[in-house]
Design an enzyme around this catalytic site. Structure first.
Site, PDB file in Angstrom:
ATOM      1  N   GLY A  41       0.956  -0.770   0.166  1.00 28.48           N
ATOM      2  CA  GLY A  41      -0.180  -0.096  -0.312  1.00 28.48           C
ATOM      3  C   GLY A  41       0.859   0.824  -0.266  1.00 28.48           C
ATOM      4  O   GLY A  41       1.619   1.291   0.548  1.00 28.48           O
ATOM      5  N   GLY A  43      -0.880   4.957   0.375  1.00 26.70           N
ATOM      6  CA  GLY A  43      -1.352   5.366   0.300  1.00 26.70           C
ATOM      7  C   GLY A  43      -0.528   6.770   1.389  1.00 26.70           C
ATOM      8  O   GLY A  43       0.457   5.882   1.504  1.00 26.70           O
ATOM      9  N   LEU A  44      -1.162   6.894   2.455  1.00 25.75           N
ATOM     10  CA  LEU A  44      -0.575   8.222   3.188  1.00 25.75           C
ATOM     11  C   LEU A  44      -0.201   7.848   3.984  1.00 25.75           C
ATOM     12  O   LEU A  44       1.052   7.534   4.741  1.00 25.75           O
ATOM     13  CB  LEU A  44      -2.425   8.896   3.925  1.00 25.75           C
ATOM     14  CG  LEU A  44      -2.501  10.210   2.628  1.00 25.75           C
ATOM     15  CD1 LEU A  44      -3.223  11.308   3.394  1.00 25.75           C
ATOM     16  CD2 LEU A  44      -1.013  10.900   2.006  1.00 25.75           C
ATOM     17  N   GLY A  46       0.774   3.639   3.807  1.00 22.79           N
ATOM     18  CA  GLY A  46       2.143   2.506   3.082  1.00 22.79           C
ATOM     19  C   GLY A  46       2.727   3.912   2.248  1.00 22.79           C
ATOM     20  O   GLY A  46       4.187   3.540   3.217  1.00 22.79           O
ATOM     21  N   HIS A 267     -21.143   8.396   5.790  1.00 21.44           N
ATOM     22  CA  HIS A 267     -21.242   9.754   5.916  1.00 21.44           C
ATOM     23  C   HIS A 267     -22.206  10.937   5.256  1.00 21.44           C
ATOM     24  O   HIS A 267     -23.077   9.844   4.210  1.00 21.44           O
ATOM     25  CB  HIS A 267     -19.923   9.962   5.153  1.00 21.44           C
ATOM     26  CG  HIS A 267     -19.585  11.322   5.124  1.00 21.44           C
ATOM     27  ND1 HIS A 267     -19.770  12.589   4.310  1.00 21.44           N
ATOM     28  CD2 HIS A 267     -18.355  11.608   5.046  1.00 21.44           C
ATOM     29  CE1 HIS A 267     -19.511  13.210   4.672  1.00 21.44           C
ATOM     30  NE2 HIS A 267     -18.161  12.773   5.264  1.00 21.44           N
ATOM     31  N   SER A 285     -17.569  17.283   0.076  1.00 20.97           N
ATOM     32  CA  SER A 285     -16.760  16.987   1.901  1.00 20.97           C
ATOM     33  C   SER A 285     -18.195  17.372   2.998  1.00 20.97           C
ATOM     34  O   SER A 285     -18.251  18.149   2.410  1.00 20.97           O
ATOM     35  CB  SER A 285     -15.792  17.889   1.755  1.00 20.97           C
ATOM     36  OG  SER A 285     -15.204  18.241   2.742  1.00 20.97           O
ATOM     37  N   ARG A 338     -21.052  12.853  12.665  1.00 18.56           N
ATOM     38  CA  ARG A 338     -20.923  12.231  10.779  1.00 18.56           C
ATOM     39  C   ARG A 338     -22.182  10.892  11.374  1.00 18.56           C
ATOM     40  O   ARG A 338     -23.401  11.137  10.784  1.00 18.56           O
ATOM     41  CB  ARG A 338     -20.043  11.595  10.347  1.00 18.56           C
ATOM     42  CG  ARG A 338     -19.261  12.185   9.784  1.00 18.56           C
ATOM     43  CD  ARG A 338     -18.239  11.454   9.551  1.00 18.56           C
ATOM     44  NE  ARG A 338     -17.510  12.791   8.899  1.00 18.56           N
ATOM     45  CZ  ARG A 338     -16.405  12.432   7.787  1.00 18.56           C
ATOM     46  NH1 ARG A 338     -15.505  11.460   7.803  1.00 18.56           N
ATOM     47  NH2 ARG A 338     -15.543  13.526   7.160  1.00 18.56           N
ATOM     48  N   HIS A 430     -18.595   5.409   3.816  1.00 15.19           N
ATOM     49  CA  HIS A 430     -17.635   5.784   3.544  1.00 15.19           C
ATOM     50  C   HIS A 430     -16.351   5.255   3.945  1.00 15.19           C
ATOM     51  O   HIS A 430     -15.488   5.822   3.544  1.00 15.19           O
ATOM     52  CB  HIS A 430     -17.461   7.573   4.063  1.00 15.19           C
ATOM     53  CG  HIS A 430     -16.731   8.068   3.984  1.00 15.19           C
ATOM     54  ND1 HIS A 430     -16.379   8.589   2.378  1.00 15.19           N
ATOM     55  CD2 HIS A 430     -15.872   9.089   5.060  1.00 15.19           C
ATOM     56  CE1 HIS A 430     -15.055   9.649   3.079  1.00 15.19           C
ATOM     57  NE2 HIS A 430     -15.455   9.660   3.993  1.00 15.19           N
ATOM     58  N   ARG A 464     -15.667   7.699  13.030  1.00 14.79           N
ATOM     59  CA  ARG A 464     -14.398   8.619  13.132  1.00 14.79           C
ATOM     60  C   ARG A 464     -14.501  10.029  12.340  1.00 14.79           C
ATOM     61  O   ARG A 464     -15.952  10.417  11.986  1.00 14.79           O
ATOM     62  CB  ARG A 464     -13.696   7.850  12.307  1.00 14.79           C
ATOM     63  CG  ARG A 464     -12.599   9.119  11.432  1.00 14.79           C
ATOM     64  CD  ARG A 464     -11.323   8.256  10.162  1.00 14.79           C
ATOM     65  NE  ARG A 464     -12.157   8.751   8.634  1.00 14.79           N
ATOM     66  CZ  ARG A 464     -12.582   9.274   8.355  1.00 14.79           C
ATOM     67  NH1 ARG A 464     -11.756  11.215   8.726  1.00 14.79           N
ATOM     68  NH2 ARG A 464     -13.298   9.676   7.081  1.00 14.79           N
TER      69      ARG A 464
HETATM   70  C1  LIG Z   1     -14.433  10.739  -0.775  1.00  8.75           C
HETATM   71  C2  LIG Z   1     -13.218  10.499   0.422  1.00  8.75           C
HETATM   72  C3  LIG Z   1     -13.381  11.548   0.842  1.00  8.75           C
HETATM   73  C4  LIG Z   1     -12.292  11.710   1.964  1.00  8.75           C
HETATM   74  N1  LIG Z   1     -11.784  13.263   2.918  1.00  8.75           N
HETATM   75  C5  LIG Z   1     -11.032  12.943   3.909  1.00  8.75           C
HETATM   76  C6  LIG Z   1     -11.001  14.360   5.051  1.00  8.75           C
HETATM   77  O1  LIG Z   1     -10.777  14.751   3.777  1.00  8.75           O
HETATM   78  N2  LIG Z   1     -10.545  14.028   6.002  1.00  8.75           N
HETATM   79  C7  LIG Z   1      -9.617  12.865   6.371  1.00  8.75           C
HETATM   80  O2  LIG Z   1      -9.289  13.038   7.435  1.00  8.75           O
HETATM   81  N3  LIG Z   1      -9.632  11.778   5.432  1.00  8.75           N
HETATM   82  C8  LIG Z   1     -10.699  11.176   4.484  1.00  8.75           C
HETATM   83  N4  LIG Z   1     -11.510  10.351   3.741  1.00  8.75           N
HETATM   84  C9  LIG Z   1     -10.769   9.223   5.044  1.00  8.75           C
HETATM   85  C10 LIG Z   1      -9.388   9.047   4.230  1.00  8.75           C
HETATM   86  O3  LIG Z   1      -8.620   9.298   2.421  1.00  8.75           O
HETATM   87  C11 LIG Z   1      -8.693   7.583   3.876  1.00  8.75           C
HETATM   88  O4  LIG Z   1      -9.445   6.729   5.352  1.00  8.75           O
HETATM   89  C12 LIG Z   1      -7.218   7.062   3.515  1.00  8.75           C
HETATM   90  O5  LIG Z   1      -6.414   8.437   3.059  1.00  8.75           O
HETATM   91  C13 LIG Z   1      -7.387   6.275   3.964  1.00  8.75           C
HETATM   92  O6  LIG Z   1      -6.252   6.111   3.258  1.00  8.75           O
HETATM   93  P1  LIG Z   1      -4.588   4.621   3.178  1.00  8.75           P
HETATM   94  O7  LIG Z   1      -3.529   5.061   3.513  1.00  8.75           O
HETATM   95  O8  LIG Z   1      -5.116   3.530   4.981  1.00  8.75           O
HETATM   96  O9  LIG Z   1      -5.512   3.905   2.823  1.00  8.75           O
HETATM   97  P2  LIG Z   1      -5.411   3.887   0.507  1.00  8.75           P
HETATM   98  O10 LIG Z   1      -4.953   5.806   0.899  1.00  8.75           O
HETATM   99  O11 LIG Z   1      -6.749   3.376   0.524  1.00  8.75           O
HETATM  100  O12 LIG Z   1      -4.424   3.610   0.076  1.00  8.75           O
HETATM  101  C14 LIG Z   1      -4.111   1.716  -0.168  1.00  8.75           C
HETATM  102  C15 LIG Z   1      -2.794   1.188  -0.916  1.00  8.75           C
HETATM  103  O13 LIG Z   1      -2.899  -0.588  -0.800  1.00  8.75           O
HETATM  104  C16 LIG Z   1      -2.732  -0.876  -2.129  1.00  8.75           C
HETATM  105  N5  LIG Z   1      -3.425  -1.427  -2.103  1.00  8.75           N
HETATM  106  C17 LIG Z   1      -4.700  -2.290  -1.666  1.00  8.75           C
HETATM  107  N6  LIG Z   1      -4.996  -3.481  -2.077  1.00  8.75           N
HETATM  108  C18 LIG Z   1      -3.574  -4.385  -1.664  1.00  8.75           C
HETATM  109  C19 LIG Z   1      -3.386  -5.547  -1.847  1.00  8.75           C
HETATM  110  N7  LIG Z   1      -3.569  -6.816  -1.859  1.00  8.75           N
HETATM  111  N8  LIG Z   1      -2.001  -5.095  -3.443  1.00  8.75           N
HETATM  112  C20 LIG Z   1      -1.128  -4.462  -3.400  1.00  8.75           C
HETATM  113  N9  LIG Z   1      -1.702  -3.217  -2.940  1.00  8.75           N
HETATM  114  C21 LIG Z   1      -2.669  -3.335  -2.782  1.00  8.75           C
HETATM  115  C22 LIG Z   1      -3.466   0.311  -2.692  1.00  8.75           C
HETATM  116  O14 LIG Z   1      -2.751   0.611  -4.396  1.00  8.75           O
HETATM  117  C23 LIG Z   1      -3.240   1.505  -2.040  1.00  8.75           C
HETATM  118  O15 LIG Z   1      -1.637   2.172  -2.828  1.00  8.75           O
HETATM  119  C24 LIG Z   1     -12.210  10.358   2.827  1.00  8.75           C
HETATM  120  C25 LIG Z   1     -12.140   8.775   2.035  1.00  8.75           C
HETATM  121  C26 LIG Z   1     -13.046   9.215   0.401  1.00  8.75           C
HETATM  122  C27 LIG Z   1     -13.837   7.849   0.115  1.00  8.75           C
END
Ligand SMILES: Cc1cc2nc3c(=O)[nH]c(=O)nc-3n(C[C@H](O)[C@H](O)[C@H](O)COP(=O)(O)OP(=O)(O)OC[C@H]3O[C@@H](n4cnc5c(N)ncnc54)[C@H](O)[C@@H]3O)c2cc1C
Ligand code: SF4
Ligand code: FES
Lengths: 671, 250
Positions: A41, A43-44, A46, A267, A285, A338, A430, A464
């Site tokens: 992963g 995302g933020l 990973g 949400h 949002s 929420r 959400h 949350r």
């Molecule tokens: C539309 C929306 C708006 C949001 N707005 C806010 C906000 O304003 N403020 C706030 O605090 N939160 C907000 N959130 C929540 C927040 O964005 C997420 O909870 C957070 O970004 C999750 O980050 P993460 O790094 O845990 O996972 P993610 O960013 O989901 O990353 C997951 C990663 O894992 C990888 N991955 C998944 N499965 C596999 C696999 N089997 N093999 C290899 N790679 C894999 C993906 O490729 C990706 O890189 C929002 C969520 C949504 C849906």
């Protein structure tokens, strides 16, 4: 059933993290070069973990299924990120952020983790600014803040409606620096399909290169799962299409306990659904609730008139509108948390006040904000006699500056102009507060296997608060894991590289291969999506915003049927050794179905209402809180952590008792 | 509506590929373009005769930059300021014939059907798309250096680029200048990014050239097709930075 030890450090809450950091084992820089870490992963959570671990000297292998780490679902976060900076001098502090988060989570999170989160929150902002994240600023050049639901201070930092994008690009740029140096090896378009354990420890993964279809073995001394949330178990959610539970589920099946699966955030402000072909739902949002007022007509006759087109919402006078959040919750008004806002919308719509064809929509109205901002602006410009038209135009400009991209998104989807007519919104799935159980060090019940970000369960309890997921993802990745993982890896400095030509890796690879081949050779008749949609309907109708025993029991039976039929009759076209999106989906949906059953079981077992989990049997019966969720602290002040037994219908529950030393347990009131 | 779809089919990177024709009934004007593709794929799966059409997508709300279709000769189709996933069928009429192809550029080889490989964009950023600060959090307080709002806003505007590659696909030279200049600008407009500005622009431009993207001849097509409205000013800014860096050397 056993009682889980979260390994919370001793001492007063405000010293726990510092003391812990001072005591844990460190790995010296020369030895870090001998240690490999896999991060699933980007995302933020990973992305920041991969960059930090690489910078510390570990050899990192990072994986994502998109074509670039920058496209992780975090990119879609809109509203903002919390931090206890108190730049607005409105009484904010680490304690207050901690308090708000525990209260917002309806007292179902782990105090020590939340305190640490609040403590490192301020570092996040410093870090991101240093990386070049262009947060919104005021004219004096200092950082601007906005407020989010469930709190009384302004502590949310933002970059228009694209905060997640900007933060993720920050983490991605930190990764780029390490990729350029060769310290991170990036595997995009790779999907992790199993965890490999050697002598009980997490030592690697099996990943599929989704372009060639090849299965690969990757080894490491520790594995971090940062694969995001599982809201797509509902099929329709605000998550990206690819968001899935697979990585978390695979480690669950290898021994990691899954905590509070039923805690889901619905949400309140999303664009309502329109038709059967719908593939996802779009969030508007929460920041919009700062300026938008939520209402439905007071009288059913007006609802009818709006539905049949004889009246427009803008034609209803103030008297004819029911601003139900302001009415029910005068202290927090439109800024209640929420879960509360979502249930209130459902309550009005169930009573027949929904304003669209499906009866599932309420208004989010910016008319008063536009007028208020317009007047302010006119005063600043010295236009004392500004006409109503002019005031509107000025106000619209201010609103555009704040929320322009959201308004544009809304208009593109609905073909309606939200500056002129109120938005229609309805709750949607959400975020998932539940997830892989981790201890204070973010380690799962498998030694050497960690979980970070939305994939773990620890910080948000049963609900949350807005803008705290981004905070948690970055806290885990930049500031927590890099320390705590060293404590474990210190034991591995003499291990040497983990070989992959061993029975453990071969067996895991063969299992994955057999699973995928079975899908390809299944010769069924129905598409993967058709099953996913069926699962989603059951989840939404019976395990959604309101849950009861009868519905949950039915859901469990229905999900079992879906699972059996899926394996018998799913049709996956194409072949294994080529790009095959249907095969990817089949493997994910198969995991969603198993998770769905655990989810419903967890909801059934928890016979209290808390946060986003509302059991109809457990509501306040009278008094000023009538109808609100009723917690049961005597019987349910614990985390439910489920163990996989090999049979999806027979999970075993373990408990982590939650103790609250620094916050008094109270009925959550936003009145 | 009823539509005739002429879609590029290509089994893998080495296959030659060709356009195939499909027809689709009952398309609702409220569908997004990708939902229309979902319906077509569901139809292909039910018929069981050929594989569904592979295309890239994820967020479906115009922010991840994953979707990438060339629709009737334009990247992301006829609407302005949107990605393919945000395009709605109400922009089309009953009876229309729609051509759907992958983004075409030397730097973006086709992987399968409508899926292309844009990893060149990542490699350009490995070369310099960052500010060299450690992730320890022990930096100075976020408010220690005020940043003029106008600069912060401009940096933000540049940073909203989603890395989709439509700029390259729209350019007759397949130049990546708009993308790279947005990345360079995002950093160089902020005090934190100024320190390494020279090295950054030189390294990123060098990598861009290595990846086989063409030269910029100022046609401006990129900015017109860019779903995020990234402005040509960024290209001018990058050219200035590049010139400064090459003259002063490092
Ligand atoms: C539309 C929306 C708006 C949001 N707005 C806010 C906000 O304003 N403020 C706030 O605090 N939160 C907000 N959130 C929540 C927040 O964005 C997420 O909870 C957070 O970004 C999750 O980050 P993460 O790094 O845990 O996972 P993610 O960013 O989901 O990353 C997951 C990663 O894992 C990888 N991955 C998944 N499965 C596999 C696999 N089997 N093999 C290899 N790679 C894999 C993906 O490729 C990706 O890189 C929002 C969520 C949504 C849906
Ligand atoms: S500049 Fe525009 S078109 Fe080019 S990659 Fe960025 S967002 Fe896409
Ligand atoms: S699918 Fe994310 S931008 Fe289109």
């Amino acid at each position: 059933m056993s009682v889980l030890d979260a390994k919370i450090p001793e001492g007063p809450i405000k010293d726990k993290w510092t003391n812990h950091k001072n005591k844990i084992n460190l790995v010296n820089p020369a030895n870090k070069r001998l240690i490999d870490v896999i991060v699933v992963g980007t995302g933020l959570a990973g992305g920041s973990a991969a960059a930090s671990l690489a910078e510390m000297g570990y050899n990192v292998k990072a994986f994502c299924f998109q074509d670039s780490p920058r496209r992780a679902h975090s990119i879609a976060a809109q509203g903002g990120i919390n931090a206890a900076k108190n730049y607005q001098n409105d009484g904010d502090s680490v304690y207050r952020l901690f308090y708000d988060t525990v209260k917002g989570g309806d007292y179902r999170s782990r105090e020590a983790n939340v305190y640490r989160l609040a403590e490192v929150s301020t570092n996040i902002i410093d870090q991101c600014v240093a990386q070049g994240v262009p947060f919104a600023r005021e004219y004096g050049g200092l950082l601007d803040n906005r407020s989010f639901g469930g709190v009384l201070v302004s502590r949310t930092f933002y970059a228009k409606g694209q905060t997640g994008q900007q933060l993720l690009l920050g983490a991605y740029s930190a990764m780029n620096r390490q990729i350029g140096k060769g310290k991170i090896k990036m595997y995009s378009r790779h999907e992790m399909l199993d965890l490999v354990k050697v002598d009980g420890k997490a030592r690697g993964i099996i990943a599929r290169n989704t372009v060639t279809g090849e299965l690969e073995k990757h080894s490491a001394h520790a594995v971090v799962i940062a694969s995001g949330g599982y809201g797509n178990v509902f099929f329709l959610s605000t998550n990206a299409m690819g968001s899935n539970v697979t990585a978390a589920w695979k480690i669950h099946k290898k021994g990691a306990y899954f905590a509070n699966p039923c805690y889901t955030q619905i949400h309140p402000t999303c664009i309502p659904r329109s038709g059967d072909y719908q593939s996802k739902l779009t969030l508007m949002s929460e920041s919009l609730r700062n300026d938008g007022r939520i209402w439905v007509p007071k009288h059913l006759k007006d609802v009818e008139a709006i539905k049949n087109g004889t009246k427009k919402p803008t034609e209803l006078s103030e008297d004819e509108r029911d601003y139900y959040l302001e009415r029910r919750y005068p202290a927090f008004g439109n800024l209640v948390p929420r879960d509360v806002a979502s249930r209130a919308a459902k309550e009005r719509c169930d009573a027949g006040f929904g304003v669209n064809e499906t009866g599932e929509a309420v208004y989010l109205d910016f008319a008063s904000a536009i007028e208020r901002y317009g007047k302010e602006k006119a005063t600043i410009l010295g236009e004392v006699d500004a006409s109503t038209e002019r005031i509107k135009a000025l106000g619209e400009k201010v609103v555009e500056n704040k929320y322009g991209n959201l308004f544009q998104m809304y208009e593109k989807i609905t073909d309606e102009n939200p500056y002129k007519t109120p938005m229609q919104i309805y709750p949607a799935v959400h975020y998932t507060m539940g997830g892989v159980w981790v201890d204070y060090n973010l380690m799962t019940t498998i030694p050497g296997c960690y979980a970070a970000g939305e994939a773990n369960f620890s910080d948000h309890g049963a609900n949350r608060l807005g803008a705290s997921a981004l905070m948690q993802g970055l806290a885990d990745g930049y500031f927590v894991l890099p320390y705590t993982i060293g404590d474990y890896l210190a034991g591995d400095i003499r291990t040497g590289p983990i070989p992959t030509d061993t029975p453990e890796f071969d067996d895991a690879l063969n299992d994955v291969k057999a699973r995928l081949e079975k899908f390809i050779n299944n010769n069924g008749t129905k598409s993967v999506d058709s099953f996913h949609k069926r699962l989603g309907k059951v989840m939404w109708n019976k395990v959604g915003m309101a849950r009861n025993e009868k519905g949950l029991k039915e859901a469990i039976d229905e999900i079992k049927e879906i699972r059996e039929e899926f394996h018998r009759d799913v049709y996956v076209p194409g072949d294994m050794y080529n790009l095959n999106p249907e095969l990817e989906k089949a493997s994910r949906v198969s995991d969603f179905i198993e998770l769905g059953e655990l989810f419903a079981n967890d909801a059934l077992e928890r016979m209290e209402s808390c946060g986003g989990h509302f059991r109809e049997e457990s509501a306040e019966e009278d008094g000023p809180q009538k109808g609100e969720a009723k917690r049961d602290d005597v019987n349910y002040a614990h985390v439910s952590a489920w163990e996989w037994t090999g049979d999806p219908s027979a999970p075993v529950m373990h408990k982590e008792k939650l103790t609250f030393n620094d916050i008094e347990l109270k009925q959550r009131s936003y009145k | 509506m009823k539509l005739t779809l002429k879609i590029w089919r290509q089994k893998n990177a080495t296959d030659k590929g060709a356009i195939k024709t499909y027809t689709l009934d009952n398309v609702s004007e409220h569908m997004s373009f990708l939902e229309m593709m979902d319906v077509l794929n569901e139809q292909l799966i039910t018929e069981g005769k050929e594989e569904p059409i592979a295309f890239d997508h994820d967020c479906r709300e115009g922010i991840c930059g994953m979707c990438s279709m060339h629709i009737n000769g334009e990247p992301h189709g006829p609407d302005r300021g949107v990605t393919t996933c945000q395009l709605h069928m109400r922009k089309f009429n009953d009876g229309d014939t729609i051509y759907i192809e992958p983004f075409r550029a030397k730097g973006f080889p086709v992987v399968k059907d409508l899926v292309v490989d844009r990893s060149a964009f990542d490699r350009i950023q490995h070369a310099g798309g960052f500010i060299s600060v450690p992730t320890s959090g022990n930096t100075q307080d976020a408010n220690a250096t005020p940043v003029p709002k106008a600069d912060a806003d401009k940096a933000f505007d540049a940073a909203t680029c989603i890395g989709c590659g439509a700029c390259v696909a729209s350019c007759k030279n397949a130049s990546a200048m708009l993308f790279v200049s947005a990345k360079v600008s995002q950093f160089s407009l902020l005090p934190q990014g100024k320190v390494e500005a020279k090295r950054r622009v030189l390294n990123m431009v060098e990598q861009m050239d290595k990846e086989g993207f063409g030269n910029c001849t100022n046609t401006g097509a990129c900015s017109v097709e860019c779903p995020k409205g990234i402005s040509l000013e960024n290209i001018a800014r990058m050219n200035r930075e590049y010139l400064k860096a090459t003259i002063s050397g490092e």
